[in-house]
Motif scaffolding. Structure first.
Motif, PDB file in Angstrom:
ATOM      1  N   TRP A  80      -0.322   1.062  -1.993  1.00 47.62           N
ATOM      2  CA  TRP A  80       1.104   0.196  -2.099  1.00 47.62           C
ATOM      3  C   TRP A  80       0.988  -0.282  -0.789  1.00 47.62           C
ATOM      4  O   TRP A  80       0.842   0.020   0.073  1.00 47.62           O
ATOM      5  CB  TRP A  80       2.478   0.897  -2.117  1.00 47.62           C
ATOM      6  CG  TRP A  80       2.644   1.905  -3.492  1.00 47.62           C
ATOM      7  CD1 TRP A  80       3.233   1.538  -4.725  1.00 47.62           C
ATOM      8  CD2 TRP A  80       2.158   3.323  -3.817  1.00 47.62           C
ATOM      9  NE1 TRP A  80       3.236   2.309  -5.585  1.00 47.62           N
ATOM     10  CE2 TRP A  80       2.332   3.647  -4.944  1.00 47.62           C
ATOM     11  CE3 TRP A  80       1.273   3.996  -3.047  1.00 47.62           C
ATOM     12  CZ2 TRP A  80       2.463   4.992  -5.528  1.00 47.62           C
ATOM     13  CZ3 TRP A  80       1.109   5.386  -3.592  1.00 47.62           C
ATOM     14  CH2 TRP A  80       1.515   5.763  -4.658  1.00 47.62           C
ATOM     15  N   ASP A  83       5.702  -1.302  -0.936  1.00 44.76           N
ATOM     16  CA  ASP A  83       6.264  -0.754  -2.166  1.00 44.76           C
ATOM     17  C   ASP A  83       6.103  -1.462  -3.348  1.00 44.76           C
ATOM     18  O   ASP A  83       6.447  -1.516  -4.451  1.00 44.76           O
ATOM     19  CB  ASP A  83       8.049  -0.659  -2.058  1.00 44.76           C
ATOM     20  CG  ASP A  83       8.593   0.265  -1.159  1.00 44.76           C
ATOM     21  OD1 ASP A  83       7.685   1.167  -0.840  1.00 44.76           O
ATOM     22  OD2 ASP A  83       9.793  -0.070  -0.586  1.00 44.76           O
ATOM     23  N   LYS A  84       4.748  -2.401  -3.053  1.00 44.00           N
ATOM     24  CA  LYS A  84       4.436  -3.044  -4.242  1.00 44.00           C
ATOM     25  C   LYS A  84       2.923  -2.367  -4.578  1.00 44.00           C
ATOM     26  O   LYS A  84       1.939  -2.381  -3.720  1.00 44.00           O
ATOM     27  CB  LYS A  84       4.209  -4.444  -3.935  1.00 44.00           C
ATOM     28  CG  LYS A  84       3.537  -5.464  -5.099  1.00 44.00           C
ATOM     29  CD  LYS A  84       3.312  -6.850  -4.659  1.00 44.00           C
ATOM     30  CE  LYS A  84       2.627  -7.545  -5.868  1.00 44.00           C
ATOM     31  NZ  LYS A  84       2.358  -8.825  -5.117  1.00 44.00           N
ATOM     32  N   ILE A  85       2.623  -2.198  -5.818  1.00 43.34           N
ATOM     33  CA  ILE A  85       1.482  -1.347  -6.143  1.00 43.34           C
ATOM     34  C   ILE A  85       0.288  -2.347  -6.099  1.00 43.34           C
ATOM     35  O   ILE A  85       0.164  -3.466  -6.583  1.00 43.34           O
ATOM     36  CB  ILE A  85       1.146  -0.842  -7.751  1.00 43.34           C
ATOM     37  CG1 ILE A  85       2.467   0.500  -7.555  1.00 43.34           C
ATOM     38  CG2 ILE A  85      -0.069  -0.215  -8.063  1.00 43.34           C
ATOM     39  CD1 ILE A  85       2.449   1.175  -8.823  1.00 43.34           C
TER      40      ILE A  85
END
Length: 170
Positions: A80, A83-85
């Motif tokens: 990540w 908080d973004k994959i």
């Protein structure tokens, strides 16, 4: 000469005011307990970090605080960035470049983040300057060779300062 006495003023001199005392010992005990609780849970760094389920942080006796920067979180299966994959092991099999030293999706995302920060820096005079700091939240089961790839990828993208996020021992 006679003094004039009024009926309304007679009772004032005779009545004594009673003092009203409150025992505040228990109130002070509660306030001290609340104060100790708030001081214990105070985060002086100002960084809020949501650690995903798949990451178990290593422990450390370090007392230094993290600084603000891009947050890269790594579990055995997922990466990540803020908080973004970025990368999932099952989906992305060609994640490394030809030399095997850089993780391509991570590199691309970090370059985008750097460009956004530089644009904000140019457009606003009060914006924070680009510090090149990356906070690495790495699962303790990750091998050192993979951590080395993460660090090399971050450095290649322009993030040359690393901060490892760990759990403190109490």
């Amino acid at each position: 000469m006679s003094r004039v006495r009024s009926i309304s003023g007679r009772g004032r001199t005779r009545r004594k005011k009673k003092s009203f005392e409150i025992d505040i010992t228990s109130l002070l005990d509660i306030l001290v307990i609340l104060l100790v609780f708030l001081i214990k849970n105070y985060n002086a760094s100002g960084i809020v970090l949501n650690v995903p389920k798949g990451i178990e942080l290593p422990t450390s006796k370090s007392q230094s605080l993290n600084t603000s920067g891009i947050i890269v979180q790594v579990s055995p299966n997922t990466i990540w960035v803020d908080d973004k994959i970025i990368l999932e092991a099952q989906k992305d099999t060609l994640a490394e470049d030809r030399t095997g030293r850089r993780i391509i999706p991570l590199f691309n995302e970090l370059v985008k983040k750097k460009e956004v920060i530089k644009q904000i820096e140019k457009s606003s005079p009060n914006a924070k300057k680009f510090s090149g700091v990356v906070n690495l939240v790495v699962d303790k089961t990750i091998k050192y060779s993979y951590v080395k790839k993460l660090m090399y990828t971050a450095a290649a993208a322009g993030f040359g300062k690393y901060k490892f996020v760990v759990m403190t021992e109490e």
